[in-house]
Write an enzyme that holds these catalytic residues in place. Sequence first.
Site, PDB file in Angstrom:
ATOM      1  N   SER A 109       4.439   7.689  -3.665  1.00 16.78           N
ATOM      2  CA  SER A 109       4.122   8.433  -2.560  1.00 16.78           C
ATOM      3  C   SER A 109       5.830   9.250  -3.160  1.00 16.78           C
ATOM      4  CB  SER A 109       4.224   8.022  -1.743  1.00 16.78           C
ATOM      5  OG  SER A 109       4.574   9.305  -0.296  1.00 16.78           O
ATOM      6  N   ASP A 115      -6.961   8.215  -0.438  1.00 21.37           N
ATOM      7  CA  ASP A 115      -5.990   9.465  -0.104  1.00 21.37           C
ATOM      8  C   ASP A 115      -6.247  10.571   0.202  1.00 21.37           C
ATOM      9  OD1 ASP A 115      -3.137   9.865  -0.057  1.00 21.37           O
ATOM     10  OD2 ASP A 115      -2.784   8.583  -1.532  1.00 21.37           O
ATOM     11  N   HIS A 171      -3.854   7.260   1.945  1.00 21.83           N
ATOM     12  CA  HIS A 171      -1.843   6.842   0.589  1.00 21.83           C
ATOM     13  C   HIS A 171      -1.630   5.547   1.189  1.00 21.83           C
ATOM     14  CE1 HIS A 171       1.028   8.847  -0.657  1.00 21.83           C
ATOM     15  NE2 HIS A 171       1.801   8.584   0.605  1.00 21.83           N
TER      16      HIS A 171
END
Length: 740
Positions: free
Chosen positions: A151, A307, A336
Amino acid sequence: MSSSPDPQAAARAAFIAPETRFLDLPRPLPLEQGGELPVRVAYREWGKLDDRGENCVVVCHALTGSADADRWWTGMFGPGRALDPDQDYVVCSNILGSCYGTTGPASLDPRSGQPWRGDFPAITVRDMVRAQRELVRQLGVKKVRLVVGGSLGGMQTLEWGFSFPDLVEAIVPIACSARHSAWAIGISEAQRQAIYADPRWRGGAYDPADPPAAGLAAARMMAMVTYRSMPSFEQRFGRRAQAADLFAMESYLRYQGKQLVDRFDAATYVALTRAMDTHDVSRGRGEYEEVLRGLRLPALVVSIDSDTLYLPQEQEEIARLLPGARLARLASIDGHDAFLIDVDWLSDQVAEFRGRAVQRRAGPRAPAPERTAATSGPGEVSLLVLGTGKVGSELLGQLARQRQALERDYDVRLRVVGVADSRRTLFDEAGVDLARWRELLDAAPPTGPFALPASRPLLERLARLPRPVLVDVTAAAGMPALYGEAFALGADVISSNKLPLCGPTAEREALFLARRRHHRSYQYETSVGASLPVIDTLRSLLRTGDQVAQVEGSVSGTLGFAVSELQRGRPLSLVTRWARELGYTEADPRDDLSGLDAARKAVILARELGLTVEVEQVACRPLVPAAVLPPGDMQELYESLRSHDGAALAEAERLSRAGRAMRYLFHIDVARGEVRCGPEELPLDHRAAGLHGVEAYVAFTTERHAAVPLVVQGAGVGGALTAGGVLEDLFQLCVGTGAR
Ligand SMILES: NC(=O)c1ccc[n+]([C@@H]2O[C@H](COP(=O)([O-])OP(=O)(O)OC[C@H]3O[C@@H](n4cnc5c(N)ncnc54)[C@H](OP(=O)(O)O)[C@@H]3O)[C@@H](O)[C@H]2O)c1
């Protein structure tokens, strides 16, 4: 504007692990968008830097994470895993602009002496990476073997590669893009607008004592939706109602919002999401595709097929353009967040990329239309419960009752795969039916007590399951060896058993060393004061830098019960019998009446304070003369106590006439390194004199709590309370850390 003290600063400080170190960068950091900033960096390190300074691995955390990578990415650490402190010198720092020890909007602006809040200068992902580069330079690092993160951590990982290609040897960017898309910018902006719309935001000049909590919670709720996927929410919540006017999904989001508000800061959230929006590895470096084609580092790019925040095509593009990259695809329904969930799979991928021998573990989970007891899922935890006495049987009952709510509200799927008492062990990978555990355990073949070496095969079976946890609610001796083996196999331990904590210092140290070496958790809050947060309070004082001078308390439920009943004219022999029948005493009440149990608890606390003290060194006076506690069975004990009843009642009577009360207290004097316990005559206005029945209390006198001690007080004994405390330890283990 001057403002009130920030009450959440303490909550955030408590979130910073005691092992955290701090480094003030020697020079102010020049910022990409102008100006410069004096920076302090909070960081953690695992393993040792080699003589050449060439074995460093940098871990980058995500938006609301912290430097405690071993807490939020536990499964990545260990021998043979992606991050192996036996070979690597792993460094993870709290990112620039965050609020867990590194300079950010919640830090004090040196010009005003007030928190920066909305006035914090604009920062970029590149600035974060340059602060980390300065940190590792100061630590003596000459080469960075690997940078890894997911991320926002993945964005930093890429920036590390582009900013320092001669220093870094390989990168693993996970679930991220090489430049923030319009989609991701839109999601960030909607979240920031929620914060701005909260009237408490006050243009960024909010009062830390009255922050824009509703706005921050709403921002987090929006973010949470993007961290998972539609199928995962459908599967977990569907249209199920939590209450008449509340969907389970709503309740889940509200809980997540509140959790973040309790540990994060609004201006920090704004600053970091803005930094993410600026993310573009090609900025100032040339044409986007050409810039990517120019980075020749080996790279493992990890993509999650569900995601919806950083879409798979973004990682496919990175892998296509970077000449040294290969793509690993994680099949998961968890969206995610899967990089924090399918950690075994991820660790194997990274270890293999690094050329390490990989012991294959569970593969990534394929989308499953329906969960059965045997399928593995997000937040899945496998429990082996040792002990089915007062605490164990209550615990199994509470697990049966609370399991659904924990799964629904907190993402945790608890499966009890084993139950043992001193004669039998029941083990079933698919999960023990908690409505029938007693009947099933009675029907299991006799195995003897759960102990090494005979029980090793069962520990190994436990360790092969998702997130294995050994729960010890026995009073058995010899457990340190068992825990050590559990840590080595990759299991965490939760225990209400005092003995491993108050045995010889060397044995305890070896146990804690094994825990650290294998990066496992060992939770034992209930070993002192049942469900009262005694150890937690002490730790939070210590990690926020307070100096503890004295600890005083009454922590034996049995002795508390005994002296308050004595005061009411009840004979000690009878009171002891009642206490035992009510489940308040140790298996042998002599351990309570002799003061041994109180001494053990005091030693556990003294050791938390860093004192080296053995139980035998405690100046311990028994409640009754030692001669009244002869060895033998319970009947012999009660007979002997009966012979002392007259003297005990006469003493109680004398005290009552003198307007005084008797209580059994322990004291720890930190400066002198002394621990003592025994019965004391107290004036009636002493805090302890007002305790009733099994009520316990622990008072901490510290530098900050000097005039009025900080007191933890409440019922400190009982199977149900202790089981609740064990469940809370389990909850903390599974839920209590923020990673993203
Ligand atoms: N009760 C409380 O209020 C309280 C409060 C705080 C802490 N604690 C601590 O919590 C622990 C449990 O307390 P309790 O009151 O539940 O004790 P308990 O009623 O005496 O139960 C102990 C259980 O442990 C089992 N056991 C003993 N050795 C074992 C082994 N090697 N493997 C598996 N099981 C084993 C016993 O089996 P059998 O049934 O076959 O004997 C029994 O089921 C103790 O360490 C106690 O000090 C208790």
